[in-house]
Design a protein around this motif. Structure first.
Motif, short mmCIF file in Angstrom:
data_model
loop_
_atom_site.label_atom_id
_atom_site.label_comp_id
_atom_site.label_asym_id
_atom_site.label_seq_id
_atom_site.Cartn_x
_atom_site.Cartn_y
_atom_site.Cartn_z
N ARG A 109 0.83 -1.20 0.00
CA ARG A 109 0.00 0.00 0.00
C ARG A 109 0.86 1.25 0.00
O ARG A 109 0.68 2.17 0.81
N ARG A 110 1.80 1.27 -0.93
CA ARG A 110 2.65 2.43 -1.14
C ARG A 110 2.57 2.85 -2.61
O ARG A 110 2.53 1.98 -3.50
N ALA A 111 2.56 4.14 -2.85
CA ALA A 111 2.68 4.62 -4.22
C ALA A 111 4.04 4.20 -4.76
O ALA A 111 5.04 4.22 -4.05
N VAL A 112 4.06 3.80 -6.03
CA VAL A 112 5.30 3.41 -6.71
C VAL A 112 5.53 4.36 -7.87
O VAL A 112 4.63 4.54 -8.71
N ILE A 113 6.71 4.95 -7.92
CA ILE A 113 7.08 5.80 -9.05
C ILE A 113 8.27 5.16 -9.74
O ILE A 113 9.30 4.89 -9.12
N ARG A 114 8.11 4.87 -11.03
CA ARG A 114 9.19 4.23 -11.79
C ARG A 114 9.87 5.25 -12.70
O ARG A 114 9.21 6.03 -13.37
N SER A 115 11.21 5.18 -12.68
CA SER A 115 12.01 5.93 -13.65
C SER A 115 12.85 4.91 -14.40
O SER A 115 13.75 4.28 -13.83
N ALA A 116 12.54 4.72 -15.67
CA ALA A 116 13.26 3.75 -16.50
C ALA A 116 14.08 4.51 -17.54
O ALA A 116 13.72 5.61 -17.96
N ASN A 117 15.17 3.90 -17.96
CA ASN A 117 16.00 4.53 -18.97
C ASN A 117 15.20 4.75 -20.26
O ASN A 117 15.27 5.80 -20.89
N THR A 160 2.16 7.85 -17.76
CA THR A 160 3.33 7.03 -18.06
C THR A 160 4.03 7.54 -19.31
O THR A 160 3.45 8.26 -20.12
N LEU A 161 5.29 7.13 -19.46
CA LEU A 161 6.07 7.33 -20.68
C LEU A 161 6.40 5.96 -21.24
O LEU A 161 6.92 5.10 -20.52
N GLY A 162 6.09 5.73 -22.52
CA GLY A 162 6.26 4.41 -23.11
C GLY A 162 7.60 4.21 -23.77
O GLY A 162 8.58 4.94 -23.54
N TRP A 163 7.65 3.21 -24.63
CA TRP A 163 8.89 2.79 -25.27
C TRP A 163 9.46 3.92 -26.13
O TRP A 163 8.77 4.51 -26.95
N GLU A 164 10.76 4.20 -25.92
CA GLU A 164 11.52 5.20 -26.68
C GLU A 164 10.90 6.59 -26.61
O GLU A 164 11.04 7.39 -27.54
N GLU A 165 10.22 6.88 -25.50
CA GLU A 165 9.75 8.23 -25.24
C GLU A 165 10.71 8.90 -24.26
O GLU A 165 11.20 8.28 -23.32
N ARG A 166 10.97 10.18 -24.49
CA ARG A 166 11.86 10.96 -23.64
C ARG A 166 11.04 12.04 -22.99
O ARG A 166 10.23 12.69 -23.64
N GLY A 167 11.23 12.26 -21.68
CA GLY A 167 10.46 13.32 -21.08
C GLY A 167 10.45 13.30 -19.57
O GLY A 167 11.17 12.52 -18.92
N VAL A 168 9.60 14.16 -19.01
CA VAL A 168 9.46 14.33 -17.57
C VAL A 168 7.98 14.26 -17.21
O VAL A 168 7.14 14.86 -17.89
N LEU A 169 7.65 13.50 -16.17
CA LEU A 169 6.29 13.43 -15.64
C LEU A 169 6.31 13.93 -14.21
O LEU A 169 7.23 13.60 -13.44
N THR A 170 5.28 14.68 -13.82
CA THR A 170 5.21 15.22 -12.46
C THR A 170 3.81 15.01 -11.91
O THR A 170 2.81 15.29 -12.59
N GLU A 171 3.73 14.50 -10.67
CA GLU A 171 2.44 14.29 -10.02
C GLU A 171 2.58 14.46 -8.52
O GLU A 171 3.67 14.33 -7.95
N GLU A 172 1.44 14.70 -7.87
CA GLU A 172 1.37 14.62 -6.40
C GLU A 172 1.14 13.17 -6.00
O GLU A 172 0.32 12.48 -6.61
N VAL A 173 1.83 12.73 -4.98
CA VAL A 173 1.80 11.33 -4.57
C VAL A 173 1.43 11.26 -3.09
O VAL A 173 1.96 12.00 -2.26
N THR A 174 0.52 10.33 -2.78
CA THR A 174 0.06 10.15 -1.40
C THR A 174 1.08 9.36 -0.59
O THR A 174 1.64 8.37 -1.06
N LEU A 175 1.31 9.78 0.65
CA LEU A 175 2.19 9.06 1.56
C LEU A 175 1.39 8.10 2.43
O LEU A 175 0.19 8.28 2.65
N ASN A 176 2.06 7.08 2.94
CA ASN A 176 1.42 6.11 3.84
C ASN A 176 2.46 5.62 4.83
O ASN A 176 3.57 5.25 4.44
N ARG A 177 2.11 5.62 6.12
CA ARG A 177 3.02 5.14 7.16
C ARG A 177 2.58 3.80 7.75
O ARG A 177 3.31 3.21 8.55
#
Length: 557
Positions: free
Chosen positions: A476-484, A500-517
């Motif tokens: 129950r944690r948000a997962v953020i992936r950064s792939a080459n 998401t960014l797909g195959w052979e796409e270059r770029g930056v994604l930004t979002e607010e992410v919920t925390l969980n303890r």
């Protein structure tokens, strides 16, 4: 008269013999064709969950195998016939789902298929042996326990490739497996095996009671999951803003002499990150070169590398409140007598060093946080036995360093302000229990830094992303992936995918992410189903041995 009589009697005999041979041949052909159809059906039903489609075929995927086992004759010849059919099914299942590894290393799919098929056959043929010699209840219990036990062994053995754990097949059906927060993916394996047995019994007996039981075994977990999915509420309103970067560097050129271009590409993308973010993610081994710990110097005992100084200056200028998480290759020096098992000697010196596939946490202060990759790619980053050392010439690098590299001992949680983030690296995202170690150390959200381009535009990189959805549910944690390159993006604690960014796409994604303890049951106890299954399997085998001994002594019917 004798000659005429002999001719007239032998011709009908020969005719009937031919008819008998043809009839037997047709019967064998039809039988083999029927079994071939069942085998291919089982392969298809087992495979589709790993090929971008739904895994909801898995609860009936073993039924064709169970039908063939039920029809097999109770003899040595029948046992070997069933062995060959099961062997073909499991080999084809592997071939259909992991063929893409061939793009990176030819030995990979061969070795993985050998080990995976061995464990699959061990579990299924143990069931087949017992079901022919003892009670069905014992055989069914043995199949479930043995299959999950072998999944557990395969996950935690020296040669580890848990890709085909049955529960991983539901990575595209997260709405149906929300209870993974209690069981992990081995709970999915348990559901698959139990449902297959109930459905097989319903087909075999065709009684109302068995049909109802089969329907309940199939639908009850889905209904529970749907209730959890629809009623899920985020545990807190606290959020952070995260940017994930996909540089889209050709992985086969990445470790050549292209450092200047790679760094320029990184700084250009950092310029696209909006102001006010809390975390910025770069992929595995994003920063080119090799750097000495703990100061990330280019030469031992030198000052900090110019690369890291420039990155820190970029943060100070444009993102003073942010932490940068990035992959890099680092080295650790050992004084004589203090070397690790994986350390390499330094020529002309008594000292030694380790290469590490590393996640680095960098902010505007002088603090550097480091996590070493703890789950290594077998035959690429890790060669655990003399067998794989003999095959070193067949492997390529999937993370930046060829051969045996240093092994991280546990998960980590990088601190930034009041927030702790997990810096998981690529293959660590395949291991639910190890991934949970990041969370047990306090991570409130999780990052996976990866380099997936080795396999090309195949189901491999897509499924590696979708498996991350199961990690999100388990803990129950948000997962953020950064792939080459393909596929970077954001996954909610419920397993939902947003941008998401797909195959052979270059770029930056930004979002607010919920925390969980909060920690889930699975986070606290890990793969407890696998540990239990080992002992249940042992008890089943011991019971079977006792059962056979009693039969030989005529103590039971």
């Amino acid at each position: 008269m004798h000659h005429i009589f002999s001719t007239e009697t032998t011709r009908p005999t020969q005719f009937y013999k031919k008819i008998a041979v043809i009839s037997i041949s047709l019967t064998i052909f039809v039988f083999m064709k029927r079994d071939l159809a069942l085998m291919l059906l089982s392969v298809v039903l087992l495979s589709v969950g790993w090929l971008g489609l739904s895994g909801l075929t898995l609860p009936i995927a073993f039924v064709p195998l169970l039908i063939m086992s039920d029809r097999a004759e109770n003899s040595r010849r029948g046992w070997w016939s069933m062995f060959r059919k099961a062997l073909i099914v499991f080999v084809l299942w592997n071939a259909a789902t992991i063929w893409w590894i061939w793009n990176a290393t030819p030995i990979g799919p061969i070795a993985a298929t050998l080990f995976s098929t061995f464990y699959n056959l061990l579990a299924f043929m143990l069931y087949h042996t017992i079901v022919k010699k003892a009670t069905k209840a014992l055989a069914y219990t043995t199949l479930v326990a043995a299959w999950i036990a072998t999944e557990y062994w395969y996950t935690y053995s020296d040669f580890s490739w848990p890709w085909l754990i049955l529960g991983n097949g539901f990575s595209h059906d997260v709405w149906a497996v929300q209870w993974y927060e209690w069981t992990g993916v081995m709970g999915g394996s348990l559901w698959v095996l139990v449902a297959n047995l109930f459905i097989f019994e319903a087909i075999r007996t065709r009684t109302t009671r068995k049909i109802v039981a089969a329907a309940v075994s199939l639908l009850l977990p889905i209904c529970i999951s749907l209730g959890m999915w629809l009623g899920y509420e985020e545990p807190s309103a606290e959020k952070v803003t995260v940017s994930t970067i996909q540089p889209n560097i050709d992985c086969y050129e990445k470790f050549a002499n292209t450092q200047e271009y790679q760094l320029r590409n990184i700084f250009d993308l950092l310029g696209e990150v909006p102001e006010g973010v809390d975390f910025i993610l770069l992929p595995e081994t994003a920063v080119p070169g090799y750097y000495w710990e703990p100061t990330l110097s280019e030469m031992l005992n030198d000052q900090e590398s110019e690369v890291w100084q420039t990155l820190r200056n970029e943060l100070r200028t444009n993102h003073p409140e942010a932490m940068l998480l990035t992959g890099a290759n680092t080295r650790r020096y050992y004084q004589p007598g203090l070397a690790s098992e994986t350390a390499r000697p330094i020529r002309g010196s008594r000292g030694s060093y380790d290469n590490f596939n590393t996640a680095v946490g960098l902010d505007t202060t002088s603090r550097v946080q480091i996590h070493h990759k703890g789950k290594l790619v077998i035959g690429v980053e890790n060669t655990p036995t003399w067998v794989f050392r003999l095959m070193d010439f067949l492997v390529i690098d999937l993370g930046g360093v060829v051969g045996q590299i240093g092994i991280g001992k546990h998960g980590s949680a990088f601190e930034h302000g009041s927030t702790r983030i997990a810096p998981a690296i690529c293959y660590e995202g395949v291991y639910g229990q190890f991934f949970g170690d990041h969370v047990r150390r306090g991570a409130e959200l999780t990052a996976i830094l990866s380099n997936d381009g080795w396999w090309g535009n195949t189901p491999g990189f897509e499924h590696l992303f979708s498996i991350s959805r199961l990690r999100a549910i388990e803990h129950r944690r948000a997962v953020i992936r950064s792939a080459n390159t393909g596929r970077s993006g954001f996954i909610s604690p419920r397993g939902d995918v947003s941008s998401t960014l797909g195959w052979e796409e270059r770029g930056v994604l930004t979002e607010e992410v919920t925390l969980n303890r909060e920690q889930t049951l699975y986070t606290r106890y890990g793969d407890y189903l696998g540990r239990i299954a080992k002992y249940v399997m042992l008890l089943c085998v011991l019971y079977y041995i006792a059962y056979r001994v009693k039969r030989r002594n005529y103590l039971i019917d």
